[in-house]
Scaffold this motif. Sequence first.
Motif, PDB file in Angstrom:
ATOM      1  N   VAL A 168       3.330   2.741  25.025  1.00 20.11           N
ATOM      2  CA  VAL A 168       2.742   1.595  24.343  1.00 20.11           C
ATOM      3  C   VAL A 168       3.620   0.364  24.516  1.00 20.11           C
ATOM      4  O   VAL A 168       4.832   0.469  24.760  1.00 20.11           O
ATOM      5  CB  VAL A 168       2.532   1.873  22.839  1.00 20.11           C
ATOM      6  N   GLY A 169       2.996  -0.806  24.382  1.00 24.53           N
ATOM      7  CA  GLY A 169       3.735  -2.054  24.468  1.00 24.53           C
ATOM      8  C   GLY A 169       4.641  -2.243  23.259  1.00 24.53           C
ATOM      9  O   GLY A 169       4.310  -1.833  22.150  1.00 24.53           O
ATOM     10  N   SER A 170       5.768  -2.874  23.487  1.00 19.70           N
ATOM     11  CA  SER A 170       6.750  -3.091  22.420  1.00 19.70           C
ATOM     12  C   SER A 170       6.490  -4.401  21.689  1.00 19.70           C
ATOM     13  O   SER A 170       5.914  -5.342  22.249  1.00 19.70           O
ATOM     14  CB  SER A 170       8.172  -3.104  22.999  1.00 19.70           C
ATOM     15  N   VAL A 171       6.925  -4.433  20.433  1.00 16.07           N
ATOM     16  CA  VAL A 171       6.851  -5.632  19.609  1.00 16.07           C
ATOM     17  C   VAL A 171       8.242  -5.891  19.055  1.00 16.07           C
ATOM     18  O   VAL A 171       8.938  -4.960  18.627  1.00 16.07           O
ATOM     19  CB  VAL A 171       5.862  -5.451  18.445  1.00 16.07           C
ATOM     20  N   TYR A 172       8.656  -7.140  19.085  1.00 16.71           N
ATOM     21  CA  TYR A 172      10.000  -7.486  18.595  1.00 16.71           C
ATOM     22  C   TYR A 172       9.905  -8.423  17.398  1.00 16.71           C
ATOM     23  O   TYR A 172       9.273  -9.480  17.457  1.00 16.71           O
ATOM     24  CB  TYR A 172      10.833  -8.120  19.713  1.00 16.71           C
ATOM     25  N   ALA A 173      10.500  -7.975  16.289  1.00 16.37           N
ATOM     26  CA  ALA A 173      10.518  -8.781  15.076  1.00 16.37           C
ATOM     27  C   ALA A 173      11.604  -9.846  15.149  1.00 16.37           C
ATOM     28  O   ALA A 173      11.525 -10.869  14.486  1.00 16.37           O
ATOM     29  CB  ALA A 173      10.745  -7.898  13.860  1.00 16.37           C
ATOM     30  N   ASP A 174      12.616  -9.589  15.961  1.00 16.71           N
ATOM     31  CA  ASP A 174      13.726 -10.520  16.100  1.00 16.71           C
ATOM     32  C   ASP A 174      14.423 -10.225  17.421  1.00 16.71           C
ATOM     33  O   ASP A 174      14.093  -9.256  18.119  1.00 16.71           O
ATOM     34  CB  ASP A 174      14.695 -10.363  14.921  1.00 16.71           C
ATOM     35  N   LYS A 205      15.605  -6.715  18.376  1.00 17.90           N
ATOM     36  CA  LYS A 205      15.230  -5.848  17.262  1.00 17.90           C
ATOM     37  C   LYS A 205      13.765  -5.447  17.415  1.00 17.90           C
ATOM     38  O   LYS A 205      12.864  -6.204  17.082  1.00 17.90           O
ATOM     39  CB  LYS A 205      15.459  -6.550  15.926  1.00 17.90           C
ATOM     40  N   GLU A 206      13.545  -4.243  17.946  1.00 19.90           N
ATOM     41  CA  GLU A 206      12.185  -3.765  18.147  1.00 19.90           C
ATOM     42  C   GLU A 206      11.540  -3.446  16.803  1.00 19.90           C
ATOM     43  O   GLU A 206      12.169  -2.859  15.922  1.00 19.90           O
ATOM     44  CB  GLU A 206      12.184  -2.515  19.038  1.00 19.90           C
ATOM     45  N   ALA A 207      10.288  -3.839  16.636  1.00 14.66           N
ATOM     46  CA  ALA A 207       9.574  -3.599  15.389  1.00 14.66           C
ATOM     47  C   ALA A 207       8.567  -2.468  15.572  1.00 14.66           C
ATOM     48  O   ALA A 207       8.009  -2.283  16.658  1.00 14.66           O
ATOM     49  CB  ALA A 207       8.851  -4.865  14.952  1.00 14.66           C
TER      50      ALA A 207
END
Length: 481
Positions: free
Chosen positions: A280-286, A289-291
Amino acid sequence: MNDSTNTTALSRRTFIKSSSLAAAGFVIVPRHVLGGKGFIAPSDKLNIAGVGAGGKALVNLPNAYNNGTDNIVALCDVDDRQAKEARTKWPKAKYVKDYRVLLDKDNKSFDAVIVTTPDHMHAPIAMAAMQLGKHVYVEKPLTHDIYEARMLTEAARKYKVVTQMGNQGSSGDDTRNIETWIQQGVIGEVHTVHCWTNRPVWPQGVPTPTAKMQVPKEVDWDLWLGTAPYREYHEAYMPFRWRGWWDYGTGALGDMGCHIMDVPFRALKLGYPTAVECSVGSVYADFFKEAHYADSCPPSSVVYLKFPARGNMPAVDFSWSDGGILPKRPEELLPEEPMGDEDGGMIFEGTKVKLIAGMWGRKPLLLPTSRMKDTKLPASAIPMVEKGPEGHQQQWVQACKKGFGAYTSSPFDSAGPLTETVIMGNLAVRSYTYQQPKADGKGFTFPGRKKLLWDGQNMKITNFDEANQFVKREYRSGWHL
């Protein structure tokens, strides 16, 4: 709809009676003749209830109504705003917010139900309608989880009702042509399939909202939540944006898989897969910093399914991708030639040649495309539907009038197993992002990032038990299938 018996052979008594009346100057004329050209007797009309009156219902209901050839007699929606247009179009239709009231108290006024709600409410509504002997048309995906799909498939047989899932491409000529070409060996034995979509076009991979919002006065929020766990209202969930939240929708795969995967599923007679894996694609909150947002579907995913050999058809490696991710471009496709269409597409790799098409199998082409001029393609022998945009819904309407056993393109017997396979991809995605606390309490691990082995007959992952929580969800107290 009042069923009537048509017969071509008159009994002797009926014949004598009819002959006597004719001799005396009495002739019995059918209602449609008395009404003139184009008149349809009330007994020949299907009475339909729409559960979910906005969104896609504004396509399904008019197509079923077909300018008055049939009746829309009842409407149900938890959001008065969504129902406004339909209520204006059919002002005489009974209107309620709770489908249970409609089915419990007003069910004698209609013969069939069209379900156009968020995914998490498809199964309980359709099941309740079928238990009353009502024919059902349910938007895609048929259900929210695998167990629900299996139960609806079995219920349709048990209650002997006419069913159709709202993947309208299954009634299209292109779908039937691809099915015919593949099953007659035009591209050889198919061993690999790639499917993809441009969806989502709604938010996914986003954090759960924390701000409190006032529930709009037109909305019954508790009814909208239905089977899903309770949470406070927020506009991030409705309307339409529910697709990206696991409690209500099934993401890009659930939304588009039943359209795109349907073509290879039926052409290759696929059945249950034996294994599934994904990324799956990654999401970064910062920064760095992976969310991990457990409530929301990921922004993109790639799913790999393995199907066993079927009769004289070989095993198939099957890939699905969404969120803008595409499979490798076939070498046979010229650089300037389009790959699929704006909504997605599919590629079949056969032992002779490859075949490419857009969503719903639109504009299928052999590769290289120059082959289309030189190859004699067999015509489809599979039933076509009435031409025009209303074909898929009208096919179901006409089948309802004929009764159980009448042909529809996507009955639950095929739509159920297809939906199970589509939702299997989501099981893999949710297992991939499943978080388990580390033994030392510091952080999490992701034990679901492995190939999952599937026992389709028993609806069970055999090598990672935690994944089985996604086969069947728990309904909120007070709700049941």
